[in-house]
Scaffold this motif. Structure first.
Motif, PDB file in Angstrom:
ATOM      1  N   ARG A  46       0.800  -1.191   0.000  1.00  0.00           N
ATOM      2  CA  ARG A  46       0.000   0.000   0.000  1.00  0.00           C
ATOM      3  C   ARG A  46       0.850   1.266   0.000  1.00  0.00           C
ATOM      4  N   GLY A  47       2.112   1.099   0.340  1.00  0.00           N
ATOM      5  CA  GLY A  47       2.974   2.255   0.586  1.00  0.00           C
ATOM      6  C   GLY A  47       3.136   3.206  -0.586  1.00  0.00           C
ATOM      7  N   SER A  72       5.867  -7.651   3.244  1.00  0.00           N
ATOM      8  CA  SER A  72       7.069  -8.256   3.807  1.00  0.00           C
ATOM      9  C   SER A  72       7.303  -7.861   5.262  1.00  0.00           C
ATOM     10  N   GLU A 103       7.402   1.944  -6.474  1.00  0.00           N
ATOM     11  CA  GLU A 103       7.526   1.567  -5.051  1.00  0.00           C
ATOM     12  C   GLU A 103       7.790   2.803  -4.194  1.00  0.00           C
ATOM     13  N   ASP A 104       7.394   2.721  -2.938  1.00  0.00           N
ATOM     14  CA  ASP A 104       7.677   3.828  -2.019  1.00  0.00           C
ATOM     15  C   ASP A 104       9.100   3.760  -1.483  1.00  0.00           C
ATOM     16  N   ASP A 107      14.462  -1.271   0.818  1.00  0.00           N
ATOM     17  CA  ASP A 107      15.288  -1.476   2.009  1.00  0.00           C
ATOM     18  C   ASP A 107      16.282  -2.593   1.667  1.00  0.00           C
ATOM     19  N   SER A 108      15.974  -3.816   2.047  1.00  0.00           N
ATOM     20  CA  SER A 108      16.870  -4.926   1.710  1.00  0.00           C
ATOM     21  C   SER A 108      16.875  -5.196   0.204  1.00  0.00           C
ATOM     22  N   GLY A 109      15.766  -4.880  -0.437  1.00  0.00           N
ATOM     23  CA  GLY A 109      15.619  -5.177  -1.865  1.00  0.00           C
ATOM     24  C   GLY A 109      14.926  -6.507  -2.120  1.00  0.00           C
ATOM     25  N   THR A 111      11.881  -7.594  -1.468  1.00  0.00           N
ATOM     26  CA  THR A 111      10.523  -7.522  -2.017  1.00  0.00           C
ATOM     27  C   THR A 111      10.569  -7.313  -3.528  1.00  0.00           C
ATOM     28  N   ARG A 169      -0.138   7.071   7.026  1.00  0.00           N
ATOM     29  CA  ARG A 169       0.196   7.046   5.599  1.00  0.00           C
ATOM     30  C   ARG A 169      -0.218   8.338   4.916  1.00  0.00           C
TER      31      ARG A 169
HETATM   32  C1  PRP Z   1       7.638  -1.987   2.247  1.00  0.00           C
HETATM   33  C2  PRP Z   1       7.884  -1.275   0.933  1.00  0.00           C
HETATM   34  C3  PRP Z   1       8.487  -2.346   0.082  1.00  0.00           C
HETATM   35  C4  PRP Z   1       9.249  -3.192   1.074  1.00  0.00           C
HETATM   36  C5  PRP Z   1      10.705  -2.795   1.039  1.00  0.00           C
HETATM   37  O1  PRP Z   1       6.403  -2.623   2.158  1.00  0.00           O
HETATM   38  O2  PRP Z   1       6.701  -0.764   0.376  1.00  0.00           O
HETATM   39  O3  PRP Z   1       7.505  -3.108  -0.585  1.00  0.00           O
HETATM   40  O4  PRP Z   1       8.699  -2.925   2.357  1.00  0.00           O
HETATM   41  O5  PRP Z   1      11.471  -3.627   1.880  1.00  0.00           O
HETATM   42  P1  PRP Z   1      12.609  -4.591   1.315  1.00  0.00           P
HETATM   43  O6  PRP Z   1      13.399  -3.857   0.282  1.00  0.00           O
HETATM   44  O7  PRP Z   1      13.444  -4.892   2.553  1.00  0.00           O
HETATM   45  O8  PRP Z   1      11.957  -5.830   0.788  1.00  0.00           O
HETATM   46  P2  PRP Z   1       5.603  -3.155   3.422  1.00  0.00           P
HETATM   47  O9  PRP Z   1       5.806  -4.625   3.527  1.00  0.00           O
HETATM   48  O10 PRP Z   1       5.917  -2.311   4.613  1.00  0.00           O
HETATM   49  O11 PRP Z   1       4.088  -2.982   2.994  1.00  0.00           O
HETATM   50  P3  PRP Z   1       3.225  -1.647   2.726  1.00  0.00           P
HETATM   51  O12 PRP Z   1       3.739  -1.032   1.450  1.00  0.00           O
HETATM   52  O13 PRP Z   1       1.827  -2.150   2.597  1.00  0.00           O
HETATM   53  O14 PRP Z   1       3.403  -0.715   3.910  1.00  0.00           O
END
Ligand code: PRP
Length: 187
Positions: A46-47, A72, A103-104, A107-109, A111, A169
């Motif tokens: 949703r981000g 994630s 994507e918003d 982080d780790s990449g 997802t 949000r």
């Molecule tokens: C966040 C963000 C990415 C992911 C990034 O989603 O939107 O999809 O985490 O993290 P990564 O690079 O370590 O994989 P989140 O799971 O928080 O869901 P949301 O967008 O619904 O808040």
């Protein structure tokens, strides 16, 4: 639920800075995809909703929008589990289309790594990433990012689509959470 002012350590990116940068990204996309037939923006729920909406307002090229939900983190979590769970898939057949995943934050990449593998297997003409916030130092897997809003440090950020245990949000800026003051997910 605490008011956001009570847990805001600092504003990281202002409303104005966001809008200026997003317009720049949209102009790059307008240029790069000027001749594209069937550009599809894939918004990762949703981000990315706020980012997607503001980005599309500045796109002058013909394009479609579709949504996927990948989770994630989950409520109460502070870091990625490293595994992406697809809970909502696209309605659009992406074969032969130019696709940009919006994507918003990365982080780790993990997802996006999973998502790009899945979408890549469906035969798009091209597949690129447009991300608003990039925590480059946290990367565990390489992600090719074509459009990047801001590189940020490893701080716990919220607002402008990013949640804090699913709240906040709606804020029109990106803030850093004061973890000493935040009382957690008490509803
Ligand atoms: C966040 C963000 C990415 C992911 C990034 O989603 O939107 O999809 O985490 O993290 P990564 O690079 O370590 O994989 P989140 O799971 O928080 O869901 P949301 O967008 O619904 O808040």
């Amino acid at each position: 639920m605490q008011n956001y002012q009570a847990i805001l350590k600092k504003t990281l990116i202002t409303k104005e800075q966001l809008q200026v940068r997003i317009q720049e990204l949209a102009e790059e996309i307008n240029h790069d995809y000027a001749g594209s037939e069937g550009l599809l923006l894939v918004c990762v729920l949703r981000g990315a909703i706020m980012f997607l909406v503001d980005l599309t307002k500045h796109l002058t090229i013909k394009h479609m929008v579709d949504f996927m939900a990948v989770s994630s983190y989950g409520v109460g979590r502070r870091s990625s589990s490293g595994q992406a769970r697809i809970s909502l898939d696209l309605n659009t057949d992406i074969r032969g289309r130019d696709v940009i995943v919006v994507e918003d934050i990365i982080d780790s990449g993990q997802t996006l790594h999973s998502l790009l593998q899945l979408l890549g297997s469906r035969g798009p003409k091209s597949l690129e990433v447009c991300v608003l916030l990039d925590k480059v130092e946290r990367r565990e897997v390489n992600i090719p990012v074509k459009y990047r809003g801001f590189v940020i440090d490893n701080e716990f950020v919220f607002g402008y689509g990013l949640d804090l245990d699913e709240y906040y949000r709606n804020l029109n800026f990106v803030g850093v959470v004061d973890l000493e003051k935040y009382q957690g997910n008490e509803g």
